[in-house]
Design a protein around this motif. Structure first.
Motif, PDB file in Angstrom:
ATOM      1  N   GLY A   6     -53.235 -31.307  44.779  1.00 44.02           N
ATOM      2  CA  GLY A   6     -54.100 -30.930  45.886  1.00 44.02           C
ATOM      3  C   GLY A   6     -54.586 -32.099  46.722  1.00 44.02           C
ATOM      4  N   PHE A   7     -53.974 -33.278  46.586  1.00 35.46           N
ATOM      5  CA  PHE A   7     -54.381 -34.425  47.390  1.00 35.46           C
ATOM      6  C   PHE A   7     -54.068 -34.141  48.853  1.00 35.46           C
ATOM      7  CE2 PHE A   7     -53.772 -38.978  48.763  1.00 35.46           C
ATOM      8  CZ  PHE A   7     -55.078 -39.395  48.506  1.00 35.46           C
ATOM      9  N   PRO A   8     -55.051 -34.270  49.753  1.00 36.57           N
ATOM     10  CA  PRO A   8     -54.872 -33.758  51.121  1.00 36.57           C
ATOM     11  C   PRO A   8     -54.135 -34.680  52.082  1.00 36.57           C
ATOM     12  CG  PRO A   8     -57.114 -34.560  50.838  1.00 36.57           C
ATOM     13  CD  PRO A   8     -56.434 -34.713  49.507  1.00 36.57           C
ATOM     14  N   TYR A   9     -53.599 -35.810  51.599  1.00 43.06           N
ATOM     15  CA  TYR A   9     -52.953 -36.769  52.496  1.00 43.06           C
ATOM     16  C   TYR A   9     -51.514 -36.998  52.061  1.00 43.06           C
ATOM     17  CZ  TYR A   9     -57.938 -37.648  53.156  1.00 43.06           C
ATOM     18  OH  TYR A   9     -59.289 -37.498  53.364  1.00 43.06           O
ATOM     19  N   LYS A  10     -50.649 -37.249  53.043  1.00 44.57           N
ATOM     20  CA  LYS A  10     -49.228 -37.466  52.765  1.00 44.57           C
ATOM     21  C   LYS A  10     -48.805 -38.923  52.944  1.00 44.57           C
ATOM     22  CE  LYS A  10     -48.497 -33.147  51.902  1.00 44.57           C
ATOM     23  NZ  LYS A  10     -48.382 -32.752  50.474  1.00 44.57           N
ATOM     24  N   LYS A  11     -49.614 -39.697  53.699  1.00 44.10           N
ATOM     25  CA  LYS A  11     -49.259 -41.093  53.955  1.00 44.10           C
ATOM     26  C   LYS A  11     -50.498 -41.967  53.715  1.00 44.10           C
ATOM     27  CE  LYS A  11     -45.537 -40.162  57.241  1.00 44.10           C
ATOM     28  NZ  LYS A  11     -44.910 -40.555  58.535  1.00 44.10           N
ATOM     29  N   ALA A  12     -50.357 -42.953  52.833  1.00 42.74           N
ATOM     30  CA  ALA A  12     -51.517 -43.741  52.423  1.00 42.74           C
ATOM     31  C   ALA A  12     -51.221 -45.235  52.520  1.00 42.74           C
ATOM     32  CB  ALA A  12     -51.913 -43.395  50.985  1.00 42.74           C
ATOM     33  N   LEU A  13     -52.291 -46.002  52.741  1.00 41.58           N
ATOM     34  CA  LEU A  13     -52.211 -47.458  52.695  1.00 41.58           C
ATOM     35  C   LEU A  13     -53.189 -47.951  51.638  1.00 41.58           C
ATOM     36  CD1 LEU A  13     -51.247 -50.203  53.904  1.00 41.58           C
ATOM     37  CD2 LEU A  13     -53.264 -50.116  55.385  1.00 41.58           C
ATOM     38  N   VAL A  14     -52.690 -48.708  50.677  1.00 44.40           N
ATOM     39  CA  VAL A  14     -53.537 -49.343  49.673  1.00 44.40           C
ATOM     40  C   VAL A  14     -53.849 -50.754  50.149  1.00 44.40           C
ATOM     41  CG1 VAL A  14     -53.674 -50.185  47.296  1.00 44.40           C
ATOM     42  CG2 VAL A  14     -52.632 -47.956  47.783  1.00 44.40           C
ATOM     43  N   VAL A  15     -55.134 -51.085  50.267  1.00 43.63           N
ATOM     44  CA  VAL A  15     -55.548 -52.423  50.699  1.00 43.63           C
ATOM     45  C   VAL A  15     -56.121 -53.153  49.496  1.00 43.63           C
ATOM     46  CG1 VAL A  15     -57.047 -53.750  52.232  1.00 43.63           C
ATOM     47  CG2 VAL A  15     -56.009 -51.624  53.037  1.00 43.63           C
ATOM     48  N   GLY A  16     -55.447 -54.217  49.084  1.00 47.80           N
ATOM     49  CA  GLY A  16     -55.860 -54.970  47.905  1.00 47.80           C
ATOM     50  C   GLY A  16     -55.063 -54.529  46.699  1.00 47.80           C
ATOM     51  N   LEU A  17     -54.433 -55.483  46.029  1.00 48.48           N
ATOM     52  CA  LEU A  17     -53.569 -55.123  44.906  1.00 48.48           C
ATOM     53  C   LEU A  17     -54.382 -55.137  43.609  1.00 48.48           C
ATOM     54  CD1 LEU A  17     -50.705 -54.270  44.324  1.00 48.48           C
ATOM     55  CD2 LEU A  17     -50.038 -56.659  44.190  1.00 48.48           C
ATOM     56  N   SER A  31     -46.436 -39.367  42.921  1.00 46.53           N
ATOM     57  CA  SER A  31     -46.910 -38.034  43.320  1.00 46.53           C
ATOM     58  C   SER A  31     -46.302 -37.586  44.646  1.00 46.53           C
ATOM     59  CB  SER A  31     -48.439 -38.048  43.441  1.00 46.53           C
ATOM     60  OG  SER A  31     -49.050 -38.361  42.207  1.00 46.53           O
ATOM     61  N   GLY A  32     -45.359 -38.363  45.154  1.00 47.07           N
ATOM     62  CA  GLY A  32     -44.655 -37.983  46.375  1.00 47.07           C
ATOM     63  C   GLY A  32     -45.360 -38.377  47.655  1.00 47.07           C
ATOM     64  N   ILE A  33     -46.344 -39.264  47.567  1.00 45.34           N
ATOM     65  CA  ILE A  33     -47.058 -39.723  48.758  1.00 45.34           C
ATOM     66  C   ILE A  33     -46.343 -40.957  49.308  1.00 45.34           C
ATOM     67  CG2 ILE A  33     -49.300 -40.480  49.677  1.00 45.34           C
ATOM     68  CD1 ILE A  33     -49.299 -37.653  48.439  1.00 45.34           C
ATOM     69  N   ASP A  34     -46.179 -41.021  50.606  1.00 43.25           N
ATOM     70  CA  ASP A  34     -45.631 -42.202  51.278  1.00 43.25           C
ATOM     71  C   ASP A  34     -46.710 -43.287  51.254  1.00 43.25           C
ATOM     72  OD1 ASP A  34     -44.735 -44.153  52.997  1.00 43.25           O
ATOM     73  OD2 ASP A  34     -44.314 -42.828  54.676  1.00 43.25           O
ATOM     74  N   VAL A  35     -46.476 -44.376  50.503  1.00 40.35           N
ATOM     75  CA  VAL A  35     -47.518 -45.385  50.321  1.00 40.35           C
ATOM     76  C   VAL A  35     -47.006 -46.781  50.653  1.00 40.35           C
ATOM     77  CG1 VAL A  35     -47.005 -45.590  47.838  1.00 40.35           C
ATOM     78  CG2 VAL A  35     -49.221 -46.335  48.699  1.00 40.35           C
ATOM     79  N   LYS A  36     -47.871 -47.547  51.290  1.00 43.34           N
ATOM     80  CA  LYS A  36     -47.639 -48.977  51.531  1.00 43.34           C
ATOM     81  C   LYS A  36     -48.830 -49.748  50.971  1.00 43.34           C
ATOM     82  CE  LYS A  36     -45.101 -48.078  55.828  1.00 43.34           C
ATOM     83  NZ  LYS A  36     -45.066 -48.284  57.305  1.00 43.34           N
ATOM     84  N   VAL A  37     -48.593 -51.026  50.637  1.00 43.71           N
ATOM     85  CA  VAL A  37     -49.650 -51.869  50.078  1.00 43.71           C
ATOM     86  C   VAL A  37     -49.795 -53.114  50.932  1.00 43.71           C
ATOM     87  CG1 VAL A  37     -50.457 -53.149  48.060  1.00 43.71           C
ATOM     88  CG2 VAL A  37     -49.136 -51.034  47.749  1.00 43.71           C
ATOM     89  N   ASN A  38     -51.033 -53.477  51.229  1.00 46.32           N
ATOM     90  CA  ASN A  38     -51.327 -54.673  52.004  1.00 46.32           C
ATOM     91  C   ASN A  38     -52.330 -55.536  51.246  1.00 46.32           C
ATOM     92  OD1 ASN A  38     -53.149 -55.421  55.050  1.00 46.32           O
ATOM     93  ND2 ASN A  38     -51.463 -56.550  54.154  1.00 46.32           N
ATOM     94  N   ASP A  39     -51.946 -56.767  50.964  1.00 50.04           N
ATOM     95  CA  ASP A  39     -52.851 -57.699  50.283  1.00 50.04           C
ATOM     96  C   ASP A  39     -52.683 -59.074  50.915  1.00 50.04           C
ATOM     97  OD1 ASP A  39     -53.796 -59.719  48.321  1.00 50.04           O
ATOM     98  OD2 ASP A  39     -54.165 -57.978  47.052  1.00 50.04           O
ATOM     99  N   LEU A  40     -53.800 -59.646  51.329  1.00 45.16           N
ATOM    100  CA  LEU A  40     -53.765 -60.923  52.045  1.00 45.16           C
ATOM    101  C   LEU A  40     -53.223 -62.035  51.170  1.00 45.16           C
ATOM    102  CD1 LEU A  40     -54.640 -62.068  54.839  1.00 45.16           C
ATOM    103  CD2 LEU A  40     -56.794 -62.734  53.768  1.00 45.16           C
ATOM    104  N   ASN A  41     -53.607 -62.056  49.901  1.00 42.98           N
ATOM    105  CA  ASN A  41     -53.331 -63.209  49.053  1.00 42.98           C
ATOM    106  C   ASN A  41     -52.403 -62.933  47.875  1.00 42.98           C
ATOM    107  OD1 ASN A  41     -55.230 -64.900  50.524  1.00 42.98           O
ATOM    108  ND2 ASN A  41     -56.850 -63.706  49.538  1.00 42.98           N
TER     109      ASN A  41
END
Length: 446
Positions: A6-17, A31-41
């Motif tokens: 029941g997660f209401p989002y299909k595309k997510a960005l994770v900030v910080g690893l 879980s089938g969500i389109d995800v990207k990860v962004n971490d500065l360091n």
């Protein structure tokens, strides 16, 4: 392992690893969500980065490119990243929801959740609740600041499991739908103001532990804390106090017993944990567990045996009637004050560490039982100055092994030898855990 339901989002960005970011990214991806990860360091060749690449999850490091937000519906932020972070601010400007990893538990776990927050005592209380539930033969999983990432634990739970989660103010700021069937608020002191900017912001963040509770839920609160106790009126859940004053409601104590709603639950003299602050933690755990229907026998079994969380006023051992305690987690004056107030015996105090520019005059009123001070690290001279003002013998040393040996040499029967540094560890040790382990090792080598 379970997937998000029941997660209401299909595309997510994770900030910080880090641990929570990696766990969130892995969960979203499987879980089938389109995800990207962004971490500065982040290290693009590190173990977590390699695992993300193997799973086909993009990891962008070295900068915060705003184009990553163009098709994202939600941002999952590492709790330690401030809201002033440029990527987080831009997401909010674009009306993209920003949540923390613990919110994902909402879409994984169907059973009861007990959440515990406070400026001090979270880990001890979380551990007490966990052990009391286990002693009562409940299926229980513990998560959050105390160890494993909450969403990772929730992937392995069943509806019969109770989750016990230690929650920081950083995590609570990022919840939206998460409901705690039992919410425990221990206390509030000025803390993390570099993150929250104002005391009011910090209090507001902590108060979010009540968010989404229903009438059938329980709000466990410290009736001795003038701020926390005001929130009982704002709770829709059943408000259950705990207090050190004799009181017929909730959890309370007198010189002889611990009570819940006027019923004797345990004998106070048999409780192993020392200190008034730890008695408050015990009462909070009693209130939470009695509200959940735990038996007195299970509560007693834990209170009469639990010697403390590692590095938090932890009883180490007795040698020739000298009693050693490891309180390496005491990284500020307030924490060391609580440790000193826990003992009536003469104390030999081991203290010192990273110099953050503060004086130790505020510690002076609590040194009345200290017969000798052994100091180390960058703050040795400052602590020695306070000792000199109070005519307390003081010995500077260069290592933990020498500190323990000197303390033992200056001790007598029934003395407490207490490591409670009142300083961070980073001048000599990587972590307070490493410092505490060195103390325990040195005691063992005596």
């Amino acid at each position: 392992m379970k997937h998000l339901k029941g997660f209401p989002y299909k595309k997510a960005l994770v900030v910080g690893l880090a641990k929570s970011g990696f766990a969130a990214a892995d969960l979203l991806h499987t879980s089938g969500i389109d995800v990207k990860v962004n971490d500065l360091n982040a290290d693009s060749t590190g173990e977590q980065a390699v695992k993300l690449a193997a799973a086909g999850i993009p990891l962008i490091t070295g900068s915060h490119p705003f184009e990553l937000l163009e098709d994202r519906e939600v941002v999952i932020k590492n709790p330690g990243i401030p809201y002033e972070n440029e990527m987080v601010m831009e997401a909010l400007r674009r009306n993209i929801p920003v949540i923390t990893e613990v919110e994902l538990v909402t879409y994984l776990h169907d059973g009861p959740i007990i959440g515990i927050t406070g400026s001090n005592g979270k880990t001890t209380t979380t551990t007490l609740v966990h052990r009391m539930l286990e002693e009562d033969r409940r299926n229980v999983r513990v998560a959050g600041n105390i160890g494993e990432v909450a969403c990772e634990v929730a992937r392995r739970t069943g509806p019969e499991d109770t989750m016990v989660i230690e929650l920081s103010s950083f995590q609570l700021l990022g919840i939206d739908k998460l409901r705690l069937h039992t919410a425990v608020w221990l206390n509030i002191f000025d803390s993390h103001l570099d993150y929250h900017k104002t005391r009011d912001n910090y209090i507001e963040a902590k108060s979010r532990i009540m968010k989404n509770q229903l009438e059938e839920d329980s709000f466990i609160f410290n009736n001795d804390d003038s701020i926390v106790s005001t929130f009982r009126e704002k709770s829709v859940a059943a408000a259950v106090p705990f207090t050190l004053e004799e009181n017929g409601r909730g959890a309370s104590a007198d010189e002889n017993h611990v009570y819940f709603d006027g019923e004797i639950v345990a004998e106070r003299k048999k409780i192993v944990l020392v200190g008034e602050h730890n008695l408050q933690n015990c009462l909070a755990a009693v209130a939470a567990c009695k509200s959940a229907g735990v038996t007195n026998e299970a509560i007693q079994a834990v209170l009469y045996s639990f010697q403390g969380v590692e590095h938090r006023l932890q009883y180490v051992e007795e040698k020739k009637k000298r009693y050693f305690y490891n309180d390496s987690k005491a990284t500020n004056i307030r924490a060391t004050r609580y440790a000193l107030e826990a003992f009536e015996n003469p104390v030999i105090l081991l203290a010192g560490g990273l110099d953050r520019g503060n004086s130790f005059d505020g510690l002076a009123p609590y040194l009345k039982n200290v017969k000798h001070l052994v100091v180390f690290g960058e703050t040795s001279a400052k602590l020695a100055e306070v000792a000199g003002q109070l005519d307390i013998p003081c010995t500077p040393v260069d290592s933990m092994e020498e500190a323990v040996a000197r303390a033992y040499r200056n001790s007598k029967e029934n003395d407490v030898i207490l490591l409670s540094p009142a300083c961070a560890s980073w001048d000599q040790y990587r972590t307070f855990e490493e410092r505490g382990n060195k103390f325990v090792e040195a005691v063992g080598n005596l």
